[in-house]
Enzyme design. Structure first.
Site, PDB file in Angstrom:
ATOM      1  NE  ARG A   1      31.873  41.158  57.169  1.00 17.18           N
ATOM      2  CZ  ARG A   1      32.673  40.250  57.728  1.00 17.18           C
ATOM      3  NH1 ARG A   1      33.961  40.554  57.945  1.00 17.18           N
ATOM      4  NH2 ARG A   1      32.209  39.064  58.063  1.00 17.18           N
TER       5      ARG A   1
ATOM      6  CE  LYS B   1      28.996  41.491  60.996  1.00 14.29           C
ATOM      7  NZ  LYS B   1      28.036  41.136  59.945  1.00 14.29           N
TER       8      LYS B   1
ATOM      9  CG  HIS C   1      28.030  42.333  51.195  1.00 11.26           C
ATOM     10  ND1 HIS C   1      29.010  42.771  52.065  1.00 11.26           N
ATOM     11  CD2 HIS C   1      27.625  41.131  51.688  1.00 11.26           C
ATOM     12  CE1 HIS C   1      29.166  41.900  53.041  1.00 11.26           C
ATOM     13  NE2 HIS C   1      28.348  40.889  52.829  1.00 11.26           N
TER      14      HIS C   1
ATOM     15  NE  ARG D   1      31.892  39.342  53.277  1.00  8.47           N
ATOM     16  CZ  ARG D   1      32.832  38.861  54.081  1.00  8.47           C
ATOM     17  NH1 ARG D   1      34.104  39.114  53.856  1.00  8.47           N
ATOM     18  NH2 ARG D   1      32.487  38.130  55.127  1.00  8.47           N
TER      19      ARG D   1
ATOM     20  CG  HIS E   1      31.486  33.669  57.171  1.00 11.02           C
ATOM     21  ND1 HIS E   1      31.153  33.037  55.982  1.00 11.02           N
ATOM     22  CD2 HIS E   1      31.188  34.976  56.987  1.00 11.02           C
ATOM     23  CE1 HIS E   1      30.680  33.934  55.131  1.00 11.02           C
ATOM     24  NE2 HIS E   1      30.695  35.113  55.719  1.00 11.02           N
TER      25      HIS E   1
ATOM     26  CE1 TYR F   1      28.687  33.943  49.305  1.00  9.57           C
ATOM     27  CE2 TYR F   1      29.642  33.059  51.331  1.00  9.57           C
ATOM     28  CZ  TYR F   1      29.175  34.132  50.591  1.00  9.57           C
ATOM     29  OH  TYR F   1      29.178  35.388  51.131  1.00  9.57           O
TER      30      TYR F   1
END
Length: 347
Positions: free
Chosen positions: A204, A229, A294, A297, A320, A329
């Site tokens: 990120r 994050k 992004h 990523r 995640h 994805y």
């Protein structure tokens, strides 16, 4: 084509938001405007608030609205609560601005008297009437819930505050050829290094800018992401090619406090400047898509999946919490789709 423009506050800065139906010509036009940026959070293109832009997009200034004195006090209480809980700077700014917008709407009503019906009315009369995005509405709901649950005893019934139905939007993915063009677009080694590291490690923007030289483990070919994050640490593999690039970069820039420093030594590189780096690279590469950082990523995750990497590992690499987040994805990977033969070919 129909469009509307309005003044907004984005990350504490006055901007002009341009709303229009998705259209390649208009997206190209927005990209050509000086200082234009795409907000993934708000789902809108926005420009600097200048007299020239106000005249160009027919902005008529309206009186500034503020929350009541009581509302202002409550917003400050909320901000201090978020600070004490060590929420990130971006989250604090997002939540307090969202709460401020809500309390401005009810600046003549005592805060303690606000009910669920008021939340519904705000959604209908402000968010929907102004064509604001579902993600922005979600931010408002998050802020309202957290504020009334933690700072104020209230008539709000938290379980009855509904969220907007989340749109099933697929991540934007570039081909490997497009990624290569973007990463090779800059001759400046720092610019090239930042974009290459984002793609090669699936970082990120904030994670890249928080990196320090000590986070690069050249012995084990790993990058340590500290306090990423969700306040989580994680590690990600470091490509040998990237390590060689980093060594060349170190010789030239010799960073100390941060891996990528701004104009002032010891300070982190500016996030807005990094947005300009990707924007210029995309233009130089001759790519017309509205590419953001992004996208790199997303492309990293999709390319890993297409090369046969297990989804569970990709989840760990991206940081995640839920596998469902990573599973999106699978919908943009072309590996299986390319093996499907269209019935048209047999006609």
């Amino acid at each position: 084509m129909n469009w509307t423009a309005k003044l907004i506050k984005h990350r504490g800065e006055s901007r002009i938001a341009i709303y229009f139906e998705k259209n390649p010509d208009w997206i190209a036009r927005m990209k050509q405007q000086e200082g234009s940026r795409w907000s993934q959070t708000l789902g809108v293109w926005h420009l600097p608030d200048t007299l020239e832009n106000r005249m160009k997009f027919q902005i008529i200034e309206t009186p500034i609205k503020r929350p009541s004195a009581e509302g202002t006090v409550q917003i400050e209480k909320f901000r201090y609560w978020l600070l004490s809980k060590r929420y990130s700077e971006n989250t604090i700014k997002t939540y307090t601005e969202a709460l401020k917008s809500f309390l401005i709407f009810y600046n003549e009503k005592p805060v303690a008297e606000i009910t669920n019906d008021d939340v519904i009315r705000y959604n209908n009369e402000y968010i929907l009437n102004n064509n604001l995005s579902a993600s922005y509405q979600n931010q408002i709901v998050n802020a309202i819930k957290l504020f009334f649950k933690t700072v104020l005893d209230t008539k709000i019934e938290f379980d009855k505050i509904h969220r907007p139905k989340r749109a099933k939007v697929l991540p934007n993915v570039l081909s490997k050829e497009e990624v290569k063009l973007i990463l090779n677009a800059h001759s400046n080694i720092k610019h090239k290094m930042m974009l290459s590291l984002i793609y090669s490690c699936g970082l990120r923007c904030g994670e890249l800018l928080a990196l320090q030289p000590v986070h690069i483990d050249s012995k084990r070919n790993l990058v340590m992401l500290k306090n990423a994050k969700g306040k989580k640490d994680r590690i990600t593999p470091l490509s040998p090619k990237i390590l060689e690039m980093l060594r060349e970069y170190f010789k030239v820039y010799q960073p100390t406090a941060y891996l990528f420093e701004g104009q002032k030594a010891g300070t982190s590189y500016d996030a807005r400047s990094l947005q300009q780096v990707i924007k210029q690279a995309v233009q130089k590469a001759g790519i017309s898509k509205p590419v953001t950082l992004h996208w790199l990523r997303h492309s990293y995750a999709t390319h890993l999946l297409e090369s046969g990497t297990d989804l569970r590992y990709i989840q760990e690499l991206l940081g995640h919490n839920s596998s469902k987040t990573t599973e999106i994805y699978t919908h943009v990977s072309t590996k299986s789709l390319q093996q499907i033969k269209s019935p048209f070919d047999d006609l």
